[in-house]
Design a protein around this motif. Structure first.
Motif, PDB file in Angstrom:
ATOM      1  N   ALA A 114       0.926  -1.143  -0.162  1.00 63.91           N
ATOM      2  CA  ALA A 114       0.042   0.074   0.142  1.00 63.91           C
ATOM      3  C   ALA A 114       1.206   1.102   0.095  1.00 63.91           C
ATOM      4  N   SER A 115       0.146   1.904  -0.820  1.00 62.41           N
ATOM      5  CA  SER A 115       1.072   3.534  -0.940  1.00 62.41           C
ATOM      6  C   SER A 115       0.954   4.742  -1.179  1.00 62.41           C
ATOM      7  N   ARG A 116       0.753   5.811  -1.271  1.00 64.08           N
ATOM      8  CA  ARG A 116       0.416   6.960  -1.119  1.00 64.08           C
ATOM      9  C   ARG A 116       0.961   7.597  -2.547  1.00 64.08           C
ATOM     10  N   ASP A 117       0.105   9.386  -2.276  1.00 68.23           N
ATOM     11  CA  ASP A 117       1.063   9.999  -3.451  1.00 68.23           C
ATOM     12  C   ASP A 117       1.883   9.049  -4.200  1.00 68.23           C
ATOM     13  N   ASP A 131       6.379   6.772  -8.769  1.00 67.84           N
ATOM     14  CA  ASP A 131       6.894   7.123  -7.987  1.00 67.84           C
ATOM     15  C   ASP A 131       5.746   7.043  -6.949  1.00 67.84           C
ATOM     16  N   LYS A 132       6.070   7.012  -5.560  1.00 68.91           N
ATOM     17  CA  LYS A 132       5.117   6.637  -4.108  1.00 68.91           C
ATOM     18  C   LYS A 132       5.543   6.858  -3.402  1.00 68.91           C
ATOM     19  N   PHE A 133       5.275   7.138  -2.369  1.00 65.45           N
ATOM     20  CA  PHE A 133       5.305   7.062  -1.012  1.00 65.45           C
ATOM     21  C   PHE A 133       5.112   5.201  -0.035  1.00 65.45           C
ATOM     22  N   VAL A 134       5.227   4.687   0.237  1.00 64.56           N
ATOM     23  CA  VAL A 134       4.397   3.819   1.013  1.00 64.56           C
ATOM     24  C   VAL A 134       3.761   3.627   2.669  1.00 64.56           C
TER      25      VAL A 134
END
Length: 135
Positions: A114-117, A131-134
């Protein structure tokens, strides 16, 4: 009639609040203004955009020519959700859960965590960039 039917296309935008187990197509953009979509097939010749904070894309396939902008995609349980754009397209997701599949042109990436942005696109060399943030 067949000649005219095949060559005449007027971009028409579709605005919906919610859909479930549906097939929705538009020659323009599709804008989702409410709760979101569940296990549906959404196809836009332009873009697909979820406007409401917290709206969901849970299951199914969302396909657009230019771009897809979603708030939440998939579920903590890992329901399969596929987002597809053409080679020059972009996909933006505020929160995406595991088993979300991103397709840009012929390149495909399935999210494992699961990631955000999340921003998915092809760079100038044709490489798939995620491109992602975990979470």
């Amino acid at each position: 009639m067949q000649l005219v039917k095949g060559s005449l296309e007027v971009p028409v935008n579709a605005k919906i609040s919610y859909c479930q187990d549906s097939i929705i197509s538009s020659s323009g953009n599709i804008i989702i203004t409410g709760k979101g979509e569940y296990v549906s097939k959404i196809t836009a010749h332009g873009s697909v955009e979820f406007e409401t904070p917290g709206s969901l894309a849970r299951g199914g396939v969302i396909k657009a020519k230019d771009e897809i902008k979603c708030k939440k995609v998939g579920s903590e349980g890992g329901v399969s959700t596929k987002l597809i754009v053409e080679e020059k397209g972009h996909i933006w997701v505020d929160t995406a859960y595991q088993n979300t599949c991103f397709v840009i042109g012929k390149k495909e990436y399935t999210l494992e965590v699961a990631s955000r942005d999340v921003h998915v696109f092809l760079n100038d060399e044709g490489e798939l960039i995620v491109d992602k943030f975990v979470l």
